[in-house]
Motif scaffolding. Sequence first.
Motif, PDB file in Angstrom:
ATOM      1  N   PRO A 108      54.081  62.268  41.104  1.00 51.91           N
ATOM      2  CA  PRO A 108      54.659  63.268  42.006  1.00 51.91           C
ATOM      3  C   PRO A 108      55.327  62.663  43.234  1.00 51.91           C
ATOM      4  O   PRO A 108      56.231  63.254  43.804  1.00 51.91           O
ATOM      5  CB  PRO A 108      53.470  64.128  42.420  1.00 51.91           C
ATOM      6  N   GLY A 109      54.927  61.483  43.615  1.00 51.03           N
ATOM      7  CA  GLY A 109      55.516  60.838  44.780  1.00 51.03           C
ATOM      8  C   GLY A 109      56.870  60.220  44.509  1.00 51.03           C
ATOM      9  O   GLY A 109      57.805  60.358  45.300  1.00 51.03           O
ATOM     10  N   THR A 110      57.016  59.559  43.385  1.00 55.38           N
ATOM     11  CA  THR A 110      58.262  58.855  43.094  1.00 55.38           C
ATOM     12  C   THR A 110      59.188  59.613  42.155  1.00 55.38           C
ATOM     13  O   THR A 110      60.376  59.341  42.116  1.00 55.38           O
ATOM     14  CB  THR A 110      57.969  57.469  42.482  1.00 55.38           C
ATOM     15  N   ASP A 111      58.662  60.550  41.404  1.00 58.75           N
ATOM     16  CA  ASP A 111      59.462  61.286  40.426  1.00 58.75           C
ATOM     17  C   ASP A 111      59.701  62.731  40.855  1.00 58.75           C
ATOM     18  O   ASP A 111      59.763  63.648  40.034  1.00 58.75           O
ATOM     19  CB  ASP A 111      58.776  61.260  39.051  1.00 58.75           C
ATOM     20  N   LYS A 112      59.859  62.939  42.159  1.00 58.21           N
ATOM     21  CA  LYS A 112      60.048  64.292  42.691  1.00 58.21           C
ATOM     22  C   LYS A 112      61.269  64.972  42.088  1.00 58.21           C
ATOM     23  O   LYS A 112      61.220  66.146  41.728  1.00 58.21           O
ATOM     24  CB  LYS A 112      60.198  64.255  44.212  1.00 58.21           C
ATOM     25  N   ALA A 113      62.369  64.248  41.972  1.00 58.38           N
ATOM     26  CA  ALA A 113      63.598  64.844  41.457  1.00 58.38           C
ATOM     27  C   ALA A 113      63.422  65.281  40.002  1.00 58.38           C
ATOM     28  O   ALA A 113      63.879  66.358  39.612  1.00 58.38           O
ATOM     29  CB  ALA A 113      64.754  63.855  41.582  1.00 58.38           C
ATOM     30  N   LEU A 114      62.763  64.469  39.207  1.00 58.78           N
ATOM     31  CA  LEU A 114      62.521  64.804  37.802  1.00 58.78           C
ATOM     32  C   LEU A 114      61.680  66.077  37.689  1.00 58.78           C
ATOM     33  O   LEU A 114      62.020  66.992  36.940  1.00 58.78           O
ATOM     34  CB  LEU A 114      61.811  63.642  37.103  1.00 58.78           C
ATOM     35  N   LEU A 115      60.613  66.149  38.435  1.00 61.42           N
ATOM     36  CA  LEU A 115      59.729  67.311  38.372  1.00 61.42           C
ATOM     37  C   LEU A 115      60.405  68.557  38.934  1.00 61.42           C
ATOM     38  O   LEU A 115      60.246  69.653  38.384  1.00 61.42           O
ATOM     39  CB  LEU A 115      58.426  67.014  39.112  1.00 61.42           C
ATOM     40  N   ARG A 116      61.160  68.401  39.993  1.00 57.52           N
ATOM     41  CA  ARG A 116      61.869  69.535  40.589  1.00 57.52           C
ATOM     42  C   ARG A 116      62.901  70.090  39.602  1.00 57.52           C
ATOM     43  O   ARG A 116      63.029  71.297  39.422  1.00 57.52           O
ATOM     44  CB  ARG A 116      62.539  69.115  41.894  1.00 57.52           C
ATOM     45  N   GLU A 117      63.618  69.197  38.939  1.00 54.25           N
ATOM     46  CA  GLU A 117      64.625  69.633  37.977  1.00 54.25           C
ATOM     47  C   GLU A 117      63.980  70.293  36.767  1.00 54.25           C
ATOM     48  O   GLU A 117      64.507  71.257  36.224  1.00 54.25           O
ATOM     49  CB  GLU A 117      65.485  68.447  37.548  1.00 54.25           C
ATOM     50  N   TYR A 118      62.817  69.802  36.349  1.00 53.23           N
ATOM     51  CA  TYR A 118      62.119  70.412  35.217  1.00 53.23           C
ATOM     52  C   TYR A 118      61.704  71.847  35.545  1.00 53.23           C
ATOM     53  O   TYR A 118      61.741  72.725  34.673  1.00 53.23           O
ATOM     54  CB  TYR A 118      60.899  69.591  34.813  1.00 53.23           C
ATOM     55  N   LYS A 119      61.318  72.091  36.777  1.00 55.37           N
ATOM     56  CA  LYS A 119      60.907  73.440  37.173  1.00 55.37           C
ATOM     57  C   LYS A 119      62.063  74.425  37.097  1.00 55.37           C
ATOM     58  O   LYS A 119      61.853  75.621  37.000  1.00 55.37           O
ATOM     59  CB  LYS A 119      60.315  73.424  38.578  1.00 55.37           C
ATOM     60  N   ARG A 120      63.293  73.931  37.122  1.00 55.66           N
ATOM     61  CA  ARG A 120      64.459  74.812  37.027  1.00 55.66           C
ATOM     62  C   ARG A 120      64.744  75.251  35.594  1.00 55.66           C
ATOM     63  O   ARG A 120      65.553  76.141  35.381  1.00 55.66           O
ATOM     64  CB  ARG A 120      65.689  74.123  37.613  1.00 55.66           C
ATOM     65  N   VAL A 121      64.087  74.633  34.620  1.00 56.29           N
ATOM     66  CA  VAL A 121      64.248  75.045  33.219  1.00 56.29           C
ATOM     67  C   VAL A 121      63.468  76.345  33.041  1.00 56.29           C
ATOM     68  O   VAL A 121      62.272  76.395  33.283  1.00 56.29           O
ATOM     69  CB  VAL A 121      63.711  73.962  32.256  1.00 56.29           C
TER      70      VAL A 121
END
Length: 64
Positions: A8-21
């Motif tokens: 969650p600290g380094t992959d914020k963009a990946l997780l944030r973008e996944y939530k948009r699916v």
Amino acid sequence: MILKMADPGTDKALLREYKRVDESGTYLHWFLYNNWRKIVQLMGDYPYLSTRTKLNTDPNLPKQ
């Protein structure tokens, strides 16, 4: 399963973008297109993945 390996600290963009699916999956193909490198890296780091499936460690790739 794979996204649980994301930090969650380094992959914020990946997780944030996944939530948009959304549930319909209309954005899923763009999510995979934009993040395939990181997803493949997480798949390689997933524990016991190589023991659950018979992964070919020396694929026959065409010579260039």
